[in-house]
Structure formats: structure tokens, C-alpha cells
Design an enzyme around this catalytic site. Structure first.
Site: not given
Ligand code: CP
Length: 312
Positions: A109, A88, A59-60, A137
């Protein structure tokens, strides 16, 4: 008064960095993005988003990349950490400094909880935290707030239950921090070993009423919104410990019909494992797939503001 220019060239790191007025401003820009996302926009024409994901994401990553395309911009991506020079031995700081030369805005991320704070020190372009270990998040929270407002018509006055892995779940850490600005009551519903992180409780102390309990059924009747979360297997060091708590809470049709308010809103940042039974999916209370859609609007707003493309 909050203005678009306040967000220009700013990193998006933690919900603790924002006032109520700033959150409401971002949500108001996300409102405008609902229509813009349906048209072809050239707001971000010529701009490039660097999308760097060192942990799995559906999603993100995809909603950020789609958001940039919907704004008329371009995307360069690392979706598999094995293909980046971090493999590396390049340091995290050197990776960020390098990408800063290529793109106009970075979303990343990373499995380390301090990644976003470290990135902020070296990034030469706006850095957006797309999930930093178990810490925060924050862009998920913007879409969650946008979705709650859409589903319930307001945020103030609601009673919200956060259920499941409140220790390791970065989504609920950011959400609770943001809710310190709203007049809400929050039930933190978790088994003992997955209780809400103390540092998050400290951050909201005296600003939001938090009730810590472990029983979902008993507290379900009070809740306007139930925010289910996955027990995060990847954060456990022992399979045995994970097995003890992995099925602590399951939201199903019976639970909603017998114990929930008629219009209770069921949310989940996803992915789900078995915390929400599929027999909930066709109930009007099921908001989790509609919630995903709000990610486009919230992330379009965050990108446009960080790039200084949004004008009041
Ligand atoms: N909600 C969320 O962060 O989903 P993903 O891990 O799929 O990005």
C-alpha cells in the site's frame, strides 16, 4: 477458457486488467478457500509474502498476512514506513527491486496514485496492489464481489448504491470498474465536490448504467446493496473543506426501516467514522463486518494464483 496458469507470476494492479471470466474464475477459487482457510494448508509452504504498507491499514495488511499463514506460507512485513530505508531517501523503484530479491510475492500500500503502475515496471516477483493513493484498491473489490455474491446469491440484476467520497475513495473506483462486466445499475450518491472521478466514469461508459445523484433518502428505496464510504480526511488540503462534507450521509436504523428494501445489504470497506450509525450493527442488513471476512478468501485466492500454486 480461463485457467489457473493464466495468473501465474502476474501482477495484480487494476480492475481494468480483468475480464468477466477472469473475475468469476478468481471468485470461484475464493469459494474453495472458504473451506481451505479452516484447515491447515501447506499450499504455500516455503513461500514468503513481503507485506509493505506505507499508509495505515488494519484490514488489508492483516488479512493478506493471515491469508498467507492460512496457506502455510511465511510473511515479512514493513508496517511502519519510518522503519524502512525509504525514510533515508531510497527511491521507490530501488525499494521494490530490493524486496524482489527476498520474497516470492509482494503486497504493497502506498500513498501515491501511480505507485502500483511504477512498481509493475520493476518488480521481479508478482506485485499486488494493496491500495495505491486515490487510484485503485483492486483486492478490496474481489472481496466486495465475493461478499455481494454471498449476500444476494448473484451480482447480475442488482441495483447498487455507492455513497460518500466517490472522488477520493479508491475502493469505489475499483468496484465500479469491475462492475462494468456485470448487468447492474449503479447509483453514485455524493455531494458535488466528492462526485465519482471522471476518468472512472469514462472507463465504464456504455458498459454499466450509472446514475449520479446527491440525495440518499430519495434513492434508498431502489437499492439492493448500499456501499457506504468514509470521507477521506487525509486527501483534503483544507480542514474547512473537509468539515463541509464530512457528515453528508449517515446510514442509520431509521433510514433502513423507513426507506430501504427489507433485504437491503449495507456494506462499507471500513474503517467507518460516522457514516453508519452503530444502531445498524445488529440489523440483518449490516454486512460490513461479514464483508471483512471475505478478505481472507479473496486474498488467499489471489496469492495462490499469483504464486502458481493453484491447480485446475
Ligand atoms: N478496507 C481497507 O482497505 O481497510 P484498511 O485501510 O484497514 O486496510
Amino acid at each position: 477458457m480461463v485457467k489457473a496458469a493464466d495468473f501465474k507470476n502476474k501482477h495484480f494492479i487494476s480492475m481494468m486488467d480483468y475480464s468477466r471470466e477472469e473475475l468469476d474464475y478468481i471468485l470461484s477459487v475464493a469459494d474453495k478457500m472458504v473451506d481451505i482457510s479452516k484447515e491447515s494448508s501447506d499450499l504455500a509452504k516455503g513461500k514468503v509474502l513481503g507485506s509493505m504498507f506505507f499508509e495505515p491499514s488494519t484490514r488489508t495488511r492483516l488479512s493478506f498476512e493471515t491469508a498467507m499463514f492460512r496457506l502455510g506460507g511465511n510473511v515479512t512485513t514493513v508496517a511502519d514506513p519510518m522503519t524502512s530505508s525509504a525514510k533515508k531517501g531510497e527511491t521507490f523503484e530501488d525499494t521494490i527491486s530490493t524486496i524482489s530479491n527476498y520474497v516470492d510475492v509482494i503486497v504493497m500500500r502506498h500513498p501515491d496514485s501511480d505507485a502500483a503502475l511504477r512498481a509493475k515496471k520493476v518488480a521481479k516477483v508478482p506485485y499486488i496492489n494493496g491500495g495505491s493513493g486515490t487510484w485503485e484498491h483492486p483486492t478490496q473489490t474481489m472481496l466486495d464481489l465475493h461478499c455481494i455474491r454471498y449476500a444476494k446469491g448473484k451480482i447480475d440484476g442488482l441495483t447498487i448504491g455507492m455513497v460518500g467520497d466517490l472522488k477520493n475513495g479508491r475502493t469505489v473506483h475499483s468496484l465500479l470498474k469491475a462492475l462494468r462486466h456485470y448487468n447492474v445499475k449503479v447509483y453514485c450518491i455524493a455531494p458535488d465536490i466528492l462526485k465519482m472521478k471522471q476518468e472512472v466514469l469514462e472507463a465504464v461508459k456504455g458498459k454499466v448504467e450509472v446514475i449520479e445523484v446527491s440525495d440518499l433518502t430519495e434513492n434508498m428505496p431502489y437499492l439492493d446493496v448500499v456501499y457506504m464510504t468514509r470521507v477521506q480526511r487525509e486527501r483534503f488540503t483544507s480542514q474547512e473543506e473537509y468539515d463541509k462534507v464530512k457528515d453528508s450521509y449517515v446510514m442509520d436504523r431509521k433510514m433502513i426501516e423507513e426507506h430501504g428494501k427489507k433485504d437491503v445489504v449495507i456494506m462499507h470497506p471500513l474503517p467507518r467514522i460516522n457514516e453508519i450509525s452503530t444502531d445498524v450493527d445488529d440489523m440483518p442488513n449490516a454486512w460490513y463486518f461479514r464483508q471483512v471476512g471475505h478478505g481472507i478468501y479473496a486474498r488467499m485466492a489471489i496469492i495462490a494464483l499469483a504464486l502458481g500454486l493453484w491447480k485446475d
